[in-house]
Scaffold this active site. Structure first.
Site, PDB file in Angstrom:
ATOM      1  N   HIS A 184       3.297 -11.830  -5.438  1.00  0.00           N
ATOM      2  CA  HIS A 184       2.403 -12.250  -4.362  1.00  0.00           C
ATOM      3  C   HIS A 184       3.220 -12.712  -3.169  1.00  0.00           C
ATOM      4  CE1 HIS A 184      -1.339 -13.595  -2.505  1.00  0.00           C
ATOM      5  NE2 HIS A 184      -0.605 -14.559  -1.990  1.00  0.00           N
ATOM      6  N   ASP A 214     -12.692 -18.029  -5.218  1.00  0.00           N
ATOM      7  CA  ASP A 214     -11.602 -17.740  -4.290  1.00  0.00           C
ATOM      8  C   ASP A 214     -12.025 -16.695  -3.273  1.00  0.00           C
ATOM      9  OD1 ASP A 214      -8.751 -17.704  -3.381  1.00  0.00           O
ATOM     10  OD2 ASP A 214      -8.951 -15.627  -4.029  1.00  0.00           O
ATOM     11  N   ARG A 216     -11.957 -19.308   5.015  1.00  0.00           N
ATOM     12  CA  ARG A 216     -10.760 -19.908   5.611  1.00  0.00           C
ATOM     13  C   ARG A 216     -10.288 -19.119   6.824  1.00  0.00           C
ATOM     14  NH1 ARG A 216      -6.807 -19.323   1.122  1.00  0.00           N
ATOM     15  NH2 ARG A 216      -5.279 -19.899   2.714  1.00  0.00           N
ATOM     16  N   SER A 237      -5.551 -20.855  -4.026  1.00  0.00           N
ATOM     17  CA  SER A 237      -6.075 -19.496  -3.866  1.00  0.00           C
ATOM     18  C   SER A 237      -5.190 -18.483  -4.578  1.00  0.00           C
ATOM     19  CB  SER A 237      -6.171 -19.152  -2.376  1.00  0.00           C
ATOM     20  OG  SER A 237      -6.482 -17.793  -2.192  1.00  0.00           O
ATOM     21  N   LYS A 267      -6.288 -16.529  -8.357  1.00  0.00           N
ATOM     22  CA  LYS A 267      -6.435 -15.076  -8.396  1.00  0.00           C
ATOM     23  C   LYS A 267      -5.421 -14.449  -9.346  1.00  0.00           C
ATOM     24  CE  LYS A 267      -5.768 -13.447  -4.393  1.00  0.00           C
ATOM     25  NZ  LYS A 267      -6.083 -13.977  -3.063  1.00  0.00           N
TER      26      LYS A 267
END
Length: 434
Positions: free
Chosen positions: A82, A161, A168, A183, A187
């Site tokens: 990520h 999320d 957001r 977040s 996920k």
């Protein structure tokens, strides 16, 4: 329990309880709390922050707001990556097929564009027919069959999320460390991954522009992972200039394919291999980082990484012909070459400003209902440390509708020239492990 009381409590800087955070997540997910009250709480969190305990509870509440995928039937250690996002950060697109070609099972649940940064899903949808909305069963089947899948979170995976993430983007609460951490981890943990490599970006084009903030985010992410028995590594990387030379959805897919062909820019190629090397080590597919780098370089050189990308595109309904013909993807009608007004070295680039220019051209979202124009973007000709002569191209802007004066001004304001060459930019600042 009332959401107004929770908003006031956080507004006043007090720690929320597990029950209060779980109430917010559950009721907002069900639609019982309106966007305007959720926005107020998000802004209170942004301004007042959260304790490590609150952040962990929020992540866990969002994680369990829906299904947690069970990938145990897929053999091997499942490893994901990520990035916290940046301008020109397309690394997930070449990385997923590259590590899959090296034997790593890579279940990737990705996001859409937030603020000045692009989203992996938006980029992939520049490929005609590419479908990121797979069912959970199809997601699991695809990872099992070809080693990778890149999808949007379904309504049943971390649905809290998905709602909060979109909100957001339009409420000025994107760059909040606890919100980012919860977040990401909700996920990623919901996707059933066993291990995770993080690319935490810092610099003028990152959400965490300050290095210490980026380090703090990395630490919170690692702490949440440790609490869930997930092996993790975090790389803190440079976002003081665009990553690679192309910014914008179609353009970034083009560069991603170039990387897999062995023709990508040096920085994007290096970062793809470095992140992939840590994924291989966590997946126990390589004994050390140097061995892993060599494996990945070989997968690019022998064409197997590009072949795996074709499998990924075909599996998710995309037109595989784009690999050999980029013109099958959407492109902007106009190309505006912005040239330097003076001689000098590129001393710095206001990367956030370049990202926002792409947003205003239609390549990103100012509000969550905005449509993306995949063809717009930037091609970067000069980066930090390069010498430029007056009249030489700095950036080529790809646009459909545009104000020429605004485009020219935006680029010139973003580029800072000096008579002295600045020190070489580091790509990777630090590596943090549990």
């Amino acid at each position: 329990m009332q959401i107004l009381d929770i908003i006031k409590k956080k507004r006043d800087g007090n720690e929320l309880t597990a029950a209060e955070l779980q109430f917010f997540v559950t009721e907002y997910t069900k639609g019982q709390i309106p966007d305007y009250q959720a926005s107020a709480l998000l802004m209170a969190i942004y301004l007042r922050g959260m304790t490590a305990k609150e952040t962990s509870i929020l992540a866990d509440s969002m994680l369990h707001s829906g299904d947690v995928l069970d990938l145990s039937l897929i053999p091997g250690i499942k490893v994901d990556k990520h990035s916290t996002g940046g301008v020109g950060d397309k690394i997930s697109i070449p990385l997923a097929p590259l590590v899959a070609a090296a034997g790593v099972k890579n279940p990737m649940i990705s996001g859409r564009g937030l603020g000045h940064t692009g989203g992996t899903l938006d980029k992939l949808e520049a490929i005609p027919g590419f479908n990121v909305n797979l069912t959970e069963d199809d997601f699991i089947d695809q990872v099992s069959a070809i080693g990778t899948a890149i999808i949007s979170a379904t309504q049943d995976v971390a649905p809290a999320d998905k709602k909060i993430y979109a909100l957001r983007d339009t409420t000025g609460t994107v760059d909040s460390i606890p919100l980012i951490a919860s977040s990401i981890m909700s996920k990623k943990l919901a996707s059933g991954t066993n291990a995770l490599v993080l690319d935490v970006k810092t610099g003028s084009g990152a959400f965490m522009q300050d290095f210490d903030d980026a380090r703090s985010l990395a630490k919170q992410l690692l702490d949440i992972g440790q609490a869930h028995q997930t092996k993790m590594v975090a790389l803190i990387t440079n976002m003081n200039q665009p990553l690679g030379v192309k910014v914008g959805n179609t353009l970034e897919v083009e560069e991603s394919i170039d990387i897999l062909k062995g023709q990508g820019p040096e920085d994007t190629t290096k970062l793809t291999i470095e992140l992939g090397a840590y994924m291989l080590v966590l997946a126990e597919q390589a004994k050390d980082i140097q061995t892993a780098r060599t494996i990945l370089q070989e997968k690019i050189a022998d064409g197997s990484a590009l072949a795996k990308f074709k499998e990924l595109v075909e599996a998710e309904g995309g037109d595989v012909r784009v690999v050999d013909n980029y013109q099958l993807m959407p492109h902007a009608k106009n190309q505006i070459v912005v040239t330097a007004l003076d001689d000098g070295y590129v001393n710095a680039i206001d990367t956030n400003d370049l990202g926002m220019l792409v947003v205003y051209l239609g390549g990103g979202r100012l509000k969550k209902t905005d449509k993306i124009d995949p063809g717009v973007g930037l091609v970067i000709h000069k980066k930090v440390g390069d010498y430029v002569h007056r009249g030489e191209p700095l950036v080529t802007v790809h646009a459909n509708s545009f104000d020429d004066d605004q485009v020219q001004s935006s680029i010139h304001q973003a580029y800072h020239l000096s008579a002295v060459q600045p020190p070489a930019e580091e790509l990777i600042y630090e590596i943090m492990e549990e």
